[in-house]
Design a protein around this motif. Structure first.
Motif, mmCIF file in Angstrom:
data_model
loop_
_atom_site.group_PDB
_atom_site.id
_atom_site.type_symbol
_atom_site.label_atom_id
_atom_site.label_comp_id
_atom_site.label_asym_id
_atom_site.label_seq_id
_atom_site.Cartn_x
_atom_site.Cartn_y
_atom_site.Cartn_z
ATOM 1 N N VAL A 44 0.837 -1.206 0.000
ATOM 2 C CA VAL A 44 0.000 0.000 0.000
ATOM 3 C C VAL A 44 0.870 1.253 0.000
ATOM 4 C CG1 VAL A 44 -1.601 1.367 1.398
ATOM 5 C CG2 VAL A 44 -2.021 -1.077 1.054
ATOM 6 N N LEU A 55 1.767 12.145 -9.727
ATOM 7 C CA LEU A 55 0.995 13.394 -9.705
ATOM 8 C C LEU A 55 1.912 14.600 -9.645
ATOM 9 C CD1 LEU A 55 -1.819 12.460 -7.143
ATOM 10 C CD2 LEU A 55 -1.955 12.478 -9.630
ATOM 11 N N HIS C 48 -7.167 -2.259 1.049
ATOM 12 C CA HIS C 48 -6.567 -0.956 0.742
ATOM 13 C C HIS C 48 -5.739 -1.026 -0.544
ATOM 14 C CE1 HIS C 48 -7.107 -1.376 5.084
ATOM 15 N NE2 HIS C 48 -7.066 -0.065 5.240
ATOM 16 N N GLY C 49 -4.910 -2.068 -0.601
ATOM 17 C CA GLY C 49 -3.970 -2.199 -1.713
ATOM 18 C C GLY C 49 -4.672 -2.367 -3.057
ATOM 19 N N LEU C 52 -5.937 1.047 -4.258
ATOM 20 C CA LEU C 52 -4.839 1.885 -4.749
ATOM 21 C C LEU C 52 -4.340 1.362 -6.087
ATOM 22 C CD1 LEU C 52 -2.736 2.724 -1.572
ATOM 23 C CD2 LEU C 52 -4.186 4.237 -2.909
ATOM 24 N N ASN C 53 -4.315 0.033 -6.227
ATOM 25 C CA ASN C 53 -3.859 -0.582 -7.452
ATOM 26 C C ASN C 53 -4.722 -0.158 -8.640
ATOM 27 O OD1 ASN C 53 -3.408 -3.455 -9.143
ATOM 28 N ND2 ASN C 53 -1.655 -2.547 -8.091
ATOM 29 N N PHE C 55 -6.332 2.607 -8.942
ATOM 30 C CA PHE C 55 -5.982 3.991 -9.289
ATOM 31 C C PHE C 55 -4.638 4.048 -10.010
ATOM 32 C CE2 PHE C 55 -9.093 5.211 -5.928
ATOM 33 C CZ PHE C 55 -9.877 6.027 -6.734
ATOM 34 N N GLU C 56 -3.702 3.247 -9.533
ATOM 35 C CA GLU C 56 -2.387 3.238 -10.173
ATOM 36 C C GLU C 56 -2.487 2.808 -11.622
ATOM 37 O OE1 GLU C 56 0.534 1.131 -7.419
ATOM 38 O OE2 GLU C 56 1.823 2.167 -8.856
ATOM 39 N N ILE C 95 -1.992 12.100 -0.569
ATOM 40 C CA ILE C 95 -1.050 12.042 -1.690
ATOM 41 C C ILE C 95 -1.485 12.907 -2.865
ATOM 42 C CG2 ILE C 95 -0.238 9.747 -1.015
ATOM 43 C CD1 ILE C 95 -1.934 8.529 -3.167
ATOM 44 N N LEU C 97 -4.297 12.828 -4.821
ATOM 45 C CA LEU C 97 -5.215 12.364 -5.865
ATOM 46 C C LEU C 97 -6.654 12.747 -5.499
ATOM 47 C CD1 LEU C 97 -5.238 10.898 -8.554
ATOM 48 C CD2 LEU C 97 -5.603 8.749 -7.346
ATOM 49 N N PRO C 133 -4.764 12.004 -13.225
ATOM 50 C CA PRO C 133 -3.469 12.212 -13.887
ATOM 51 C C PRO C 133 -2.774 10.888 -14.205
ATOM 52 C CG PRO C 133 -3.684 13.589 -11.934
ATOM 53 C CD PRO C 133 -4.828 12.628 -11.909
ATOM 54 N N LEU C 134 -3.259 9.802 -13.597
ATOM 55 C CA LEU C 134 -2.620 8.520 -13.862
ATOM 56 C C LEU C 134 -3.280 7.783 -15.017
ATOM 57 C CD1 LEU C 134 -2.624 8.828 -10.406
ATOM 58 C CD2 LEU C 134 -0.964 7.022 -10.876
ATOM 59 N N LYS C 136 -3.746 7.169 -18.600
ATOM 60 C CA LYS C 136 -2.947 7.515 -19.783
ATOM 61 C C LYS C 136 -3.791 7.742 -21.039
ATOM 62 C CE LYS C 136 1.136 7.063 -17.769
ATOM 63 N NZ LYS C 136 0.652 7.556 -16.460
#
Lengths: 224, 308, 150
Positions: A44, A55, C48-49, C52-53, C55-56, C95, C97, C133-134, C136
């Motif tokens: 995480v 960003l 959680h991970g 986030l993944n 979004f990544e 962060i 986002l 922004p992530l 593409k």
């Protein structure tokens, strides 16, 4: 277990701001159990850090690895190949792990992701409490199994002080008075007379006041 | 310079003692302390000099004690366990004795959380019980806390301690008082008494065990200026019990300050007449030192006995 | 420049939201084609991970759809999901986002209309926030993918 908590993510980000490739190292020991620096938390954190840096137009290559323990040389040896081209290592272990990594990887910038808080245990899922003061000479047999060194705000050995009221500590109403707990338990055990003995001053040289400590077991040491 | 504490002489001769409190200033001028000392001189047998009370930085209790002594009043040097380890404590105590101070009051000290340096490290190398025990050993066995011999001029302090009948666990408060007496406490000053009923129950247990025969207990009293002060103590000061009736009485008073003084005088008279086993009174007029002479006089405790 | 079509990942509990999606289909309801549905054994299995993944990997928005309070097949899975979503929202805020890109919704199995409404509302919210922004390939991606259950 050792209980630790993650530092604010922006504080960690600051430490590695100028690094392009960073290794995040988790620890499968205590900090996994207290949900601060195990494999999941490491993933995480790496993910959050990658997003943040993207960003900011400062992309980060973040890789992860979780050691069985960071406080044993053989378990961090497996990082030898992984660290080669990283600019920094972020350790999600307690302060011990951070130092083990810094010592082994002498040319790497090693930073802590956690604040190491105390040793204790969980009361309910998600709540941990401090229970031991690491004083080096246990006195729990004299205090009904309740440690006044760490659970009394004044570490008093002949308590309770005058600030104990309604079972709570003067420092905060959320803190149980350790000496009230000791009294109640000794009373229940029929051992109140033990509390009338004047406990002598403690030998703090056995605690950290004697300098950094070492424990040695000659019988298990392996001859070179 | 007499070797014996005047306070000890008053108490040992069976007379009802009066002590008061002087809080050292938050600056380096002795003017205020001297003023209060001179004002109280003929009205009290000794004055406590507090040791950074409520963990707020003030002039050292020993330095302030020297000023008080210079004005002709005997100081009772308070020493908390919060700020000094055993080395500093012994060193300061030798110094205090060399300056002519004869009484020490041993206490744990308020936690630094309550003061103006909440980020400070607390010491608590030894606790108040151990301080009492070791002070007694210094005097009676001529030993430092470590057991090393004090070859000459060992300090012979009159050793005081505190008791709080209003803290918990209630029954254990008497045990702990006895433990302090066993450790070597010769006089005891109690926390401010507002809940007289609880104090009487406490003293009853003390008498049952004969503790009052082995130690001089001085009852702590505090005059209150207003119902707000009383209510503050009721809610915000740990280890205190302030009954609602008292707050109401001050609230309804036409002249609350006068009423506060009257309550205090009534309390002293009541304790002196009715609570057996109490050998004196300790007046803590917090930031209101100037009323001490009047309280002493109106309580019928003036003039003070001449000793030494 | 065509209008921005957000890419949204919807983690749906099979006991409620996922079934509601089927129902929406049977009812011939039109809803935003921007969502990609991922079936979950319970909303409480979200981690959680995983969020986030998503979004990544370029998701513009993510939501977790679970049962009404008290209706969880596993008793408290939805309560746990709500807490985790709150924790990850905080991380997203920290962060930069933005926690607004993530949400939890209650979508009972019997409410095909609510399923459609949530999909539309979230799409509108993310459209207002603009592309991540992530992401593409932010524009013109809604036509060929999504709009149906996996």
């Amino acid at each position: 277990m050792i209980v630790a908590q993650q530092k604010p993510i922006n504080d960690i980000a600051q430490m590695i701001n100028d690094c392009k490739k960073v290794l995040f190292v988790g620890c499968a020991g205590c900090v996994t159990v207290c949900l601060a620096g195990g494999e999941k938390e490491t993933e995480v954190m790496a993910s959050a850090m990658r997003i943040k840096r993207t960003l900011e137009n400062n992309p980060l290559e973040a890789i992860t690895y979780t050691c069985t323990r960071q406080c044993d040389p053989e378990y961090i040896a497996s990082l030898d190949n992984v660290v080669k081209d990283v600019d920094a290592i972020v350790s999600l272990a307690c302060g011990v792990g951070v130092q083990y990594l810094a010592e082994r990887f002498k040319d790497k910038w090693v930073v802590p992701a956690l604040d190491t808080k105390f040793i204790g245990g969980s009361t309910v899922h998600g709540v941990w409490e401090e229970k031991c003061g690491l004083c080096g000479e246990c006195i729990l047999h004299r205090t009904g199994g309740i440690c006044p060194i760490i659970r009394c705000s004044k570490s008093i050995l002949n308590g309770p002080c005058g600030g104990s009221q309604y079972g709570k500590c003067e420092v905060n109403k959320d803190i149980d008075c350790a000496w009230q707990l000791i009294y109640d338990r000794m009373k229940a055990l029929g051992k109140l007379d033990k509390l009338m003995e004047i406990q002598p001053p403690k030998d703090w040289s056995k605690s950290r006041d004697g300098g950094p400590r070492k424990a040695i077991r000659e019988d298990v040491m392996i001859d070179e | 310079m007499s070797n014996l504490s005047k306070l000890q002489q008053v108490l040992d001769s069976g007379q009802f003692a009066v002590t008061a409190e002087i809080g050292p200033p938050k600056h380096s001028s002795p003017e205020g302390i001297r003023h209060h000392a001179e004002m109280m001189r003929d009205y009290v047998d000794a004055t406590n000099i507090t040791d950074n009370q409520t963990a707020i930085v003030r002039m050292s209790s020993i330095a302030a004690g020297a000023h008080v002594l210079g004005c002709g009043i005997e100081p009772i040097v308070q020493m908390t366990c919060r700020d000094r380890n055993r080395i500093a404590m012994q060193s300061d105590l030798l110094g205090a004795y060399s300056l002519g101070m004869r009484n020490v009051l041993c206490l744990s000290g308020d936690h630094q959380k309550f003061g103006n340096h909440p980020m400070a490290k607390n010491v608590y190398d030894i606790d108040s019980m151990q301080l009492i025990d070791n002070l007694r050993r210094m005097r009676d066995e001529k030993m430092f806390f470590s057991g090393d011999a004090i070859k000459e001029s060992e300090p012979q302090f009159f050793i005081g301690a505190v008791a709080n009948p209003f803290a918990d666990p209630f029954e254990f408060r008497v045990d702990r008082l006895e433990k302090k007496v066993n450790a070597g406490a010769q006089f005891i000053q109690t926390q401010c008494i507002f809940d007289m009923e609880r104090f009487e129950r406490f003293m009853e247990m003390v008498r049952e065990r004969g503790i009052d025969q082995r130690v001089h207990i001085l009852a702590g009293v505090t005059p209150m200026k207003s119902w707000k002060a009383a209510s503050y103590m009721q809610n915000n000061v740990s280890g205190m019990i302030v009954p609602n009736e008292l707050v109401e009485r001050l609230k309804n008073a036409e002249d609350p300050k006068r009423e506060g003084l009257d309550i205090c005088i009534e309390q002293i008279k009541y304790i002196k007449e009715n609570v057996k086993g109490v050998h004196g009174v300790h007046i803590m007029a917090i930031a209101w030192e100037e009323v001490v002479p009047e309280i002493v006089e109106k309580s019928g405790l003036y003039p003070r006995p001449k000793v030494g | 420049m065509p209008e921005f079509e957000p890419k949204i990942v919807a983690f749906c509990c099979r006991y409620c939201a996922y079934t509601a999606a089927d129902l929406a289909g049977s009812m011939r309801l039109q809803y935003s084609p921007n969502i990609r549905v991922v079936e979950m054994p319970c909303s409480g299995t979200i981690e959680h991970g995983v969020i986030l993944n998503a979004f990544e990997k370029g998701a513009d928005g993510v939501y977790i759809a679970g049962c009404n309070l008290g209706d969880c097949h596993f008793l408290k899975g939805n309560v746990r999901a709500i807490k985790r979503v709150a924790a990850v929202k905080k991380v997203l805020d920290e962060i930069g986002l933005g926690g607004d890109r993530l949400e939890f919704f209650h979508v009972p199995a019997s409410e095909g209309t609510k399923f459609a409404k949530v999909a539309n509302d979230m799409t509108e919210r993310i459209r207002q926030l603009g592309p991540s922004p992530l992401n593409k390939s932010a524009a013109g991606n809604a036509k060929k993918e999504g709009g149906q259950t996996a």
